[in-house]
Design an enzyme around this catalytic site. Sequence first.
Site, PDB file in Angstrom:
ATOM      1  N   GLU A  44      -4.720   7.760  -2.322  1.00 42.69           N
ATOM      2  CA  GLU A  44      -5.549   6.052  -2.428  1.00 42.69           C
ATOM      3  C   GLU A  44      -5.617   5.215  -3.498  1.00 42.69           C
ATOM      4  O   GLU A  44      -5.500   4.326  -3.160  1.00 42.69           O
ATOM      5  CB  GLU A  44      -6.402   6.661  -1.695  1.00 42.69           C
ATOM      6  CG  GLU A  44      -6.013   6.644  -0.155  1.00 42.69           C
ATOM      7  CD  GLU A  44      -5.709   5.834   0.675  1.00 42.69           C
ATOM      8  OE1 GLU A  44      -5.387   5.053   0.892  1.00 42.69           O
ATOM      9  OE2 GLU A  44      -4.611   6.549   1.550  1.00 42.69           O
TER      10      GLU A  44
ATOM     11  N   HIS B 118       2.020   4.408  -2.667  1.00 40.15           N
ATOM     12  CA  HIS B 118       1.666   6.490  -2.249  1.00 40.15           C
ATOM     13  C   HIS B 118       3.396   6.296  -2.973  1.00 40.15           C
ATOM     14  O   HIS B 118       3.245   7.798  -3.927  1.00 40.15           O
ATOM     15  CB  HIS B 118       1.552   6.732  -0.697  1.00 40.15           C
ATOM     16  CG  HIS B 118       0.787   6.612  -0.355  1.00 40.15           C
ATOM     17  ND1 HIS B 118      -0.822   6.855  -1.014  1.00 40.15           N
ATOM     18  CD2 HIS B 118      -0.478   5.653   0.339  1.00 40.15           C
ATOM     19  CE1 HIS B 118      -2.345   6.904  -0.412  1.00 40.15           C
ATOM     20  NE2 HIS B 118      -1.471   5.575   0.500  1.00 40.15           N
TER      21      HIS B 118
ATOM     22  N   HIS C  54       0.883  -1.180   0.133  1.00 38.86           N
ATOM     23  CA  HIS C  54      -0.291  -0.305  -0.265  1.00 38.86           C
ATOM     24  C   HIS C  54       1.185   1.302   0.049  1.00 38.86           C
ATOM     25  O   HIS C  54       0.662   2.219  -0.954  1.00 38.86           O
ATOM     26  CB  HIS C  54      -0.894   0.098   1.323  1.00 38.86           C
ATOM     27  CG  HIS C  54      -1.471   1.190   1.257  1.00 38.86           C
ATOM     28  ND1 HIS C  54      -2.833   0.947   1.106  1.00 38.86           N
ATOM     29  CD2 HIS C  54      -1.282   2.792   2.066  1.00 38.86           C
ATOM     30  CE1 HIS C  54      -3.631   2.553   0.871  1.00 38.86           C
ATOM     31  NE2 HIS C  54      -2.916   3.750   1.901  1.00 38.86           N
ATOM     32  N   GLU C  55       1.941   2.072   0.659  1.00 38.27           N
ATOM     33  CA  GLU C  55       3.244   2.749   1.097  1.00 38.27           C
ATOM     34  C   GLU C  55       3.352   2.710  -0.063  1.00 38.27           C
ATOM     35  O   GLU C  55       3.816   3.677  -0.562  1.00 38.27           O
ATOM     36  CB  GLU C  55       3.340   2.405   2.128  1.00 38.27           C
ATOM     37  CG  GLU C  55       2.304   2.676   4.112  1.00 38.27           C
ATOM     38  CD  GLU C  55       1.677   3.837   3.691  1.00 38.27           C
ATOM     39  OE1 GLU C  55       2.275   4.439   3.193  1.00 38.27           O
ATOM     40  OE2 GLU C  55       0.293   3.792   4.428  1.00 38.27           O
TER      41      GLU C  55
HETATM   42 ZN    ZN Z   1      -2.805   5.359   1.925  1.00 38.07          ZN
END
Ligand code: ZN
Length: 503
Positions: free
Chosen positions: A299, A273, A269-270
């Site tokens: 997101e 980003h 997830h990170e």
């Molecule tokens: Zn996030």
Amino acid sequence: MTKESALTRLKQLDARLANLSHSLAILNWDQETYLPSGAVEERAEQLSILRGVIHDSAVEPELGRLLERLGSTTDNPSGDEGLAAIDRDFLRVFRRDFDRERLLPPDFVADAAKAEGLSQAAWSKARNNDDFSFFLPHLERMVDFARRRALYWGFERPYDGLLDQHEEGLTEVSAEAVLTPLAEKLKTLIKAIMAKPKPDTSFLTRPYDIDKQKAFSRSTLELIGFDFNRGRIDISAHPFTTTLGSDDVRITTRFFANNPLSGLFSTIHEAGHALYELGIEPVLRGSCLASGSSMGIHESQSRLWENVIGRSRAFWRGRFSAFAALFPENLDGVTLDQFYRAINNVEPSLIRVDADELSYSLHIALRFNLERRLFSGDLAVSDLPSAWRKGMRDYLGVEPENDRDGVLQDIHWSFGAFGYFPSYALGNLYGLQFWREFTKARPDYETLLLDGEFKPILDWFGARIHRYGRRLSPGALINQVTGKSLDIEPFIDYLESKYAELY
Ligand code: ZN
């Protein structure tokens, strides 16, 4: 002063602001990762001084004069028509940030910052003791500060200003137009799934060696194209990504022995980003444009990597044997199919951050509904705990036994971050709109995932989304890439086909 020299000067001051913000980010990053506990107070002092310097630099009257010289006003932020497109984008974004800072009176900013610090501490204590009443006066103050902030910015309806802060152009009406039908669809889908037999998840609760989890996460980061020459990964209590410069984007994660995928999915997830920030084109380096378009678009990237890629069958067809080989004592005899079902188990539960892909957005719909009622005056802060319980029953069919697992679970409201939650759900929607275009361009995408060929995926997203940074607003970006505005259909379509196969 000529326009050319005004622009040069404005860019110099913008670069100075970017450098100051990155310096602040280093202090914050260090605080969350390596700061010795004894140094917390000194660090708070350092952060507060630097924040003050940044605020002062961001509202200097010279900035207003330069913007005006270039024709940039609140009503015409992009400035003179004759300027280059990239400079007009720069002015639009700079003016937006400048107005946000300068329209808040200095006393208000100082009072709010002080109250936020106290409120966050009170939330932490209230949560530990499961005592909402202790947090109540602070939360009332936070709602009041947020309302006044939006009014200073000139919004007639305060909640619109709070949404717009995180997602340019989003209003209560436009958010409701997607979140309400989304919630209805998700409830129906979940209801159908809950009537089916549950997958076996028992093998994911055995102890998994943390060092091996770390090694697998790191090799996954390398595989998907995270550049360790321009970033790093460390451990913190709550995973986050921070940009310390165009060539220094850092992520954090954490691992749990008896929840072996939590650390990996947080890492992916990170990384989503970070890949976004690292993909911004070099010409935007060190300027206010060198960041994501909005929270929701950010997101979209992280949730896409985590869920659509990281929880896909094709991805695990390529990675499962390596994972199983690391943990033979836990996964001996477990098939790829059993594993895939277990990591996509649907189970409405109390805590947002632990939610599965389907029920996640319902947690957001609940928060959106409570926030809008708080700011319309329809709901008193003191009635939040009971409204929360009722909302959990309505949206998710489960009800917390205490406020700790209910209204006190998230940190956001404690420092006044209202209007932020909807970005998470919007991220799911944008992500699948983008993904649909990508899969049209690459019908062989499952082979790419299976073979661990992530470069074509990263290149596609880089060329259409990442490179622009903040040059395009979220609305302009989704239109440019997909030819449509925000739409729930691709997300619902993706969930329906994925989960029809799973259940
Ligand atoms: Zn996030």
